[in-house]
Design an enzyme around this catalytic site. Structure first.
Site, short mmCIF file in Angstrom:
data_model
loop_
_atom_site.label_atom_id
_atom_site.label_comp_id
_atom_site.label_asym_id
_atom_site.label_seq_id
_atom_site.Cartn_x
_atom_site.Cartn_y
_atom_site.Cartn_z
N ASP A 66 -25.12 5.22 -16.26
CA ASP A 66 -26.58 5.67 -16.90
C ASP A 66 -26.73 7.26 -17.44
O ASP A 66 -27.59 7.66 -18.07
CB ASP A 66 -27.59 5.61 -15.75
CG ASP A 66 -27.33 6.31 -14.40
OD1 ASP A 66 -26.43 7.52 -14.24
OD2 ASP A 66 -27.40 5.79 -13.28
N GLN A 68 -19.91 5.26 -10.12
CA GLN A 68 -19.60 3.93 -10.46
C GLN A 68 -20.86 3.67 -11.53
O GLN A 68 -21.14 2.71 -12.09
CB GLN A 68 -20.22 2.83 -9.30
CG GLN A 68 -18.86 3.03 -8.36
CD GLN A 68 -19.25 2.24 -6.87
OE1 GLN A 68 -20.01 2.81 -6.22
NE2 GLN A 68 -18.85 0.93 -6.96
N THR A 87 -31.54 4.29 -8.43
CA THR A 87 -32.74 3.59 -8.52
C THR A 87 -34.13 4.33 -8.13
O THR A 87 -35.23 4.00 -8.82
CB THR A 87 -32.80 2.43 -7.17
OG1 THR A 87 -32.35 3.16 -6.15
CG2 THR A 87 -31.55 1.40 -7.76
N PHE A 146 -28.83 -3.46 -11.55
CA PHE A 146 -28.51 -4.71 -12.27
C PHE A 146 -28.05 -5.65 -11.68
O PHE A 146 -28.16 -6.82 -11.72
CB PHE A 146 -27.80 -4.29 -13.61
CG PHE A 146 -28.45 -3.27 -14.37
CD1 PHE A 146 -29.61 -3.52 -15.05
CD2 PHE A 146 -28.22 -1.84 -14.27
CE1 PHE A 146 -30.27 -2.72 -15.96
CE2 PHE A 146 -28.68 -0.87 -15.19
CZ PHE A 146 -29.57 -1.51 -15.93
N ARG A 147 -27.06 -5.42 -10.34
CA ARG A 147 -26.38 -6.37 -9.65
C ARG A 147 -27.57 -7.18 -8.67
O ARG A 147 -27.11 -8.16 -8.23
CB ARG A 147 -25.27 -5.54 -8.85
CG ARG A 147 -24.29 -5.27 -9.68
CD ARG A 147 -23.21 -4.66 -8.78
NE ARG A 147 -22.01 -3.88 -9.55
CZ ARG A 147 -21.20 -4.48 -10.14
NH1 ARG A 147 -20.75 -5.69 -9.68
NH2 ARG A 147 -20.16 -4.09 -10.74
N SER A 168 -23.94 3.74 -2.43
CA SER A 168 -22.78 2.69 -2.75
C SER A 168 -22.74 1.69 -1.76
O SER A 168 -22.67 2.04 -0.68
CB SER A 168 -21.44 3.25 -3.27
OG SER A 168 -20.76 2.21 -3.53
N HIS A 201 -16.38 3.53 -14.15
CA HIS A 201 -16.94 2.21 -15.06
C HIS A 201 -17.38 2.61 -16.38
O HIS A 201 -17.93 1.95 -16.86
CB HIS A 201 -18.08 1.79 -14.03
CG HIS A 201 -17.73 1.06 -12.97
ND1 HIS A 201 -18.73 0.63 -11.90
CD2 HIS A 201 -16.37 0.74 -12.29
CE1 HIS A 201 -17.99 0.15 -10.84
NE2 HIS A 201 -16.66 0.22 -11.18
N CYS A 222 -16.87 0.64 -36.64
CA CYS A 222 -16.60 2.34 -36.63
C CYS A 222 -16.49 2.51 -38.11
O CYS A 222 -15.58 1.79 -39.12
CB CYS A 222 -15.06 2.31 -36.13
SG CYS A 222 -14.41 4.06 -36.14
N CYS A 267 -12.53 3.73 -38.89
CA CYS A 267 -11.32 2.94 -39.24
C CYS A 267 -11.73 1.48 -39.07
O CYS A 267 -10.85 0.55 -39.68
CB CYS A 267 -10.61 3.04 -37.89
SG CYS A 267 -11.09 2.10 -36.48
#
Length: 254
Positions: free
Chosen positions: A111, A108, A35, A42-43, A201, A128, A160, A163
């Site tokens: 970014d 976590q 931040t 975002f939470r 965190s 994550h 993709c 594939c």
């Protein structure tokens, strides 16, 4: 438990880390370290997730509409990530790793700022995932986000080129299986460290929130650097409440 709220005391305290007081450091970073680089949490209330609900993994797989919604969000987040630069806290962690004091960094965050700060890839665990590039859900091939923008703007989700499988940002979505090997490596590192650092965190999102407890129960010292209280503060020997970038602003000075 000791609580530090003054910046001068906090800077003096973290300075010991670069002097070799510990040699098997493991760190866990959350949104609070980024931040201060200009990336929103975002939470938090007012963040993207309070305005646009995250796309569930199963919805992404079965619905073109959901895939386009997810891609639109990824491009919105990419604008934040591309402009952001690592701050002093990111750089301090890189310094600890390159000088041989830090064994592992578990993040976590999605970014890519630890990579921008030069943190060694072989000691970085992104539990994550990473939202700065895409991967194929079928073959795992990597693809760059920007290369998919034109396709998305035409109203189609990208596939993709190798594939034909669905491309998705490499972040772990809600409902998507967590990377089991990464979690096992993170847990093993936590149980073998002599110092476990938590930076930015809230320690409310599992399984990452379990790692500091594992470390403390295995005999490591736990230091939590976070602006607000966490559920694991009672496990810590020291809790530091000062802003992370300011706390590490003088870390490279003698």
């Amino acid at each position: 438990m000791k609580t530090i709220t003054g910046l001068a005391e906090a800077r003096n305290y973290v300075a010991q880390f670069k002097r070799g007081a510990y040699h098997r450091i493991v760190a866990l970073t959350g949104a609070g370290i980024s931040t201060e680089s200009g990336i929103p949490d975002f939470r938090s209330p007012g963040g993207i997730w309070s305005k646009r609900q995250p796309v569930q993994y199963q919805d992404f797989v079965r619905s073109e509409e959901s895939r386009l919604e997810d891609w639109d969000r990824r491009f919105e987040m990419q604008d934040f990530f591309q402009k952001a630069e690592p701050n002093a806290a990111h750089l301090a962690l890189t310094s600890l790793a390159t000088n041989g004091y830090m064994r592992c960094l578990v993040t976590q965050n999605v970014d890519g700022l630890h990579q921008k700060a030069g943190f060694p890839d072989d000691r970085l665990i992104e539990i994550h995932g990473n939202s700065t590039f895409a991967t194929c859900l079928s073959c795992g091939a990597r693809a760059e986000l920007e290369d998919q923008r034109q396709t998305v703007e035409t109203g189609r989700s990208p596939n993709c080129v190798k594939c034909g499988g669905l491309l998705k940002a490499a972040v772990i979505s809600f409902g998507q299986q967590m990377p089991e090997a990464a979690l096992q490596n993170a847990a093993a590192a936590a149980q073998e460290c002599d110092l476990f650092l938590v930076l930015g965190s809230s320690l409310v999102v599992h399984p990452a929130a379990q790692l500091p407890a594992l470390a403390a129960e295995a005999g490591a010292e736990l230091v939590i650097l976070n602006g607000e209280e966490t559920p694991l503060d009672s496990y810590a020997s020291t809790v530091i409440r000062t802003p992370l970038a300011q706390t590490f602003a003088e870390f490279h000075e003698e």
